[in-house]
Design an enzyme around this catalytic site. Sequence first.
Site, PDB file in Angstrom:
ATOM      1  N   GLU A  46       0.843  -1.214   0.000  1.00  0.00           N
ATOM      2  CA  GLU A  46       0.000   0.000   0.000  1.00  0.00           C
ATOM      3  C   GLU A  46       0.867   1.249   0.000  1.00  0.00           C
ATOM      4  O   GLU A  46       1.854   1.323   0.736  1.00  0.00           O
ATOM      5  CB  GLU A  46      -0.884  -0.031   1.251  1.00  0.00           C
ATOM      6  CG  GLU A  46      -2.249   0.546   1.047  1.00  0.00           C
ATOM      7  CD  GLU A  46      -3.086  -0.280   0.073  1.00  0.00           C
ATOM      8  OE1 GLU A  46      -3.185   0.130  -1.102  1.00  0.00           O
ATOM      9  OE2 GLU A  46      -3.627  -1.317   0.486  1.00  0.00           O
ATOM     10  N   LEU A 139     -12.067   0.785  -2.791  1.00  0.00           N
ATOM     11  CA  LEU A 139     -12.162  -0.409  -3.640  1.00  0.00           C
ATOM     12  C   LEU A 139     -12.120  -0.017  -5.119  1.00  0.00           C
ATOM     13  O   LEU A 139     -12.393  -0.820  -5.991  1.00  0.00           O
ATOM     14  CB  LEU A 139     -13.433  -1.200  -3.304  1.00  0.00           C
ATOM     15  CG  LEU A 139     -13.524  -1.611  -1.827  1.00  0.00           C
ATOM     16  CD1 LEU A 139     -14.856  -2.292  -1.533  1.00  0.00           C
ATOM     17  CD2 LEU A 139     -12.369  -2.513  -1.433  1.00  0.00           C
ATOM     18  N   SER A 140     -11.787   1.246  -5.349  1.00  0.00           N
ATOM     19  CA  SER A 140     -11.491   1.727  -6.694  1.00  0.00           C
ATOM     20  C   SER A 140     -12.670   1.786  -7.649  1.00  0.00           C
ATOM     21  O   SER A 140     -12.592   1.352  -8.797  1.00  0.00           O
ATOM     22  CB  SER A 140     -10.378   0.890  -7.303  1.00  0.00           C
ATOM     23  OG  SER A 140      -9.365   1.743  -7.672  1.00  0.00           O
ATOM     24  N   ASP A 191      -4.595   0.804  -9.187  1.00  0.00           N
ATOM     25  CA  ASP A 191      -6.025   0.541  -9.392  1.00  0.00           C
ATOM     26  C   ASP A 191      -6.340   0.196 -10.850  1.00  0.00           C
ATOM     27  O   ASP A 191      -7.090  -0.730 -11.141  1.00  0.00           O
ATOM     28  CB  ASP A 191      -6.858   1.770  -9.016  1.00  0.00           C
ATOM     29  CG  ASP A 191      -6.534   2.282  -7.632  1.00  0.00           C
ATOM     30  OD1 ASP A 191      -5.870   1.563  -6.872  1.00  0.00           O
ATOM     31  OD2 ASP A 191      -6.947   3.425  -7.321  1.00  0.00           O
ATOM     32  N   TYR A 248      -3.308  12.589   0.469  1.00  0.00           N
ATOM     33  CA  TYR A 248      -2.663  11.586  -0.385  1.00  0.00           C
ATOM     34  C   TYR A 248      -1.500  12.249  -1.136  1.00  0.00           C
ATOM     35  O   TYR A 248      -0.374  11.744  -1.153  1.00  0.00           O
ATOM     36  CB  TYR A 248      -3.705  11.027  -1.351  1.00  0.00           C
ATOM     37  CG  TYR A 248      -3.265   9.854  -2.184  1.00  0.00           C
ATOM     38  CD1 TYR A 248      -3.594   8.555  -1.811  1.00  0.00           C
ATOM     39  CD2 TYR A 248      -2.547  10.036  -3.358  1.00  0.00           C
ATOM     40  CE1 TYR A 248      -3.213   7.468  -2.583  1.00  0.00           C
ATOM     41  CE2 TYR A 248      -2.153   8.956  -4.135  1.00  0.00           C
ATOM     42  CZ  TYR A 248      -2.501   7.679  -3.750  1.00  0.00           C
ATOM     43  OH  TYR A 248      -2.128   6.611  -4.520  1.00  0.00           O
TER      44      TYR A 248
END
Length: 416
Positions: A46, A139-140, A191, A248
């Site tokens: 990750e 979960l994209s 992703d 992010y």
Amino acid sequence: MTAVEFIEPIAPADGVARAKALFAATYGTEPHGVWAAPGRVNLIGEHTDYNAGLCLPIALPHRTYIALAPREDTTVRVVSDIAPDRIAQADLDGLQARGVDGWSAYPTGVAWALREAGYDTVKGFDAAFVSCVPLGSGLSSSAAMTCSTALALDDVYGLGYGATDAGRVTLINAAITSENDMAGASTGGLDQNASMRCSAGHAIRLDCRPGLSAVDSVSPQEFDLDKYGLELLVVDTQAPHQLNDGQYAKRRATCEAAAATLGVDNLRVIADQVAAADDPAAALADVLARLDDETSVRRVRHVITEIERVDRFVAAFADGDIATAGDLFNASHDSLRDDYEVTVPELDVAVDTARANGAYGARMTGGGFGGSIIALVDKGRGREVAQLIADEFERRGFHAPRALAAVAAPSASREA
Ligand code: ADP
Ligand code: MG
């Protein structure tokens, strides 16, 4: 206590019928076809993709369906079943980066990115989306949307990239550009590769070093939960998930600055040096000592150790060493919580509850700051563990979570 909701995947025939119906109801015509792309769960690795590291996603059986028809002009019209009465419209002609607001930036940005990349036969389109991928849950759903759009445009505009794994890399790049430059989400590539390149029963070990060929960047890894009597439970904490609020991007910038301080292009170079050292722990300590602030030390320590955990997980799972695989899930989460600081109380509580109730391991998955956790549990125990997490959330006054059962499913495809 309230029974926890499980999100079931839409059956393909149903997804096709619903996307077609929404298209017809919105535009009064028939689409040229229906395509679909899956959300994904990252098993481990990750915040490593944008550090040229390793990750290990599976595609979910939960997919986003797009019914699409090309247009003669450069107009884009899109509608989604989250708001079936609202058509969003944009014009590709003269469109600039960040020129579209709201969710329609994702699909519009794909056509824009293809045109910017020189595929100027790509024109406008009308599209209708139907999805069962939870939105903003780590979960994209965003990649499910951009990748399904890219595959549909490839098909109707005859680009010819969708048919092969290597060709799909071009479509993946358009999907990434759309997220980065149109939607303003600084996603790294995990992703989109997952959504376009996974296969049923397999995870992909994705190597994100720049310049690798398609063949060298992805290797399929068997991920057969049944073989070991296991279930992969996903719990969407429903804690607000905001990757666009700068956190992010901030993590990403810290990593880039640390790489510059260390005199390398990216942190993967350091990870490889540490792994090759006679004493990796001492080598890591030496690297960290060269960084001038405590925050960078912690961020870099996460990235280096997380990259290393990916291949250890691959080996442990292949050997059927589920105890070790579970320990690696746990170590990954703890590193994301303590060193990378991207968890929130909901993620930590869900993980702790799963661990306290017999999970082999549990970790947050996706970018963090909300979103989902995954837990490796014995087959048949997923619902019970999900319910225990929901009960604990209720006791703590958190929003009710939702759950789903993850299995390694196929990548994006044409459905009709
Ligand atoms: P994730 O990709 O983990 O679901 P993101 O924040 O990256 O979270 O992407 C979620 C965003 O993608 C939504 O807020 C919305 O703008 C867009 N999106 C994804 N799927 C859909 C859909 N089916 N309909 C409308 N918008 C969608
Ligand atoms: Mg996303």
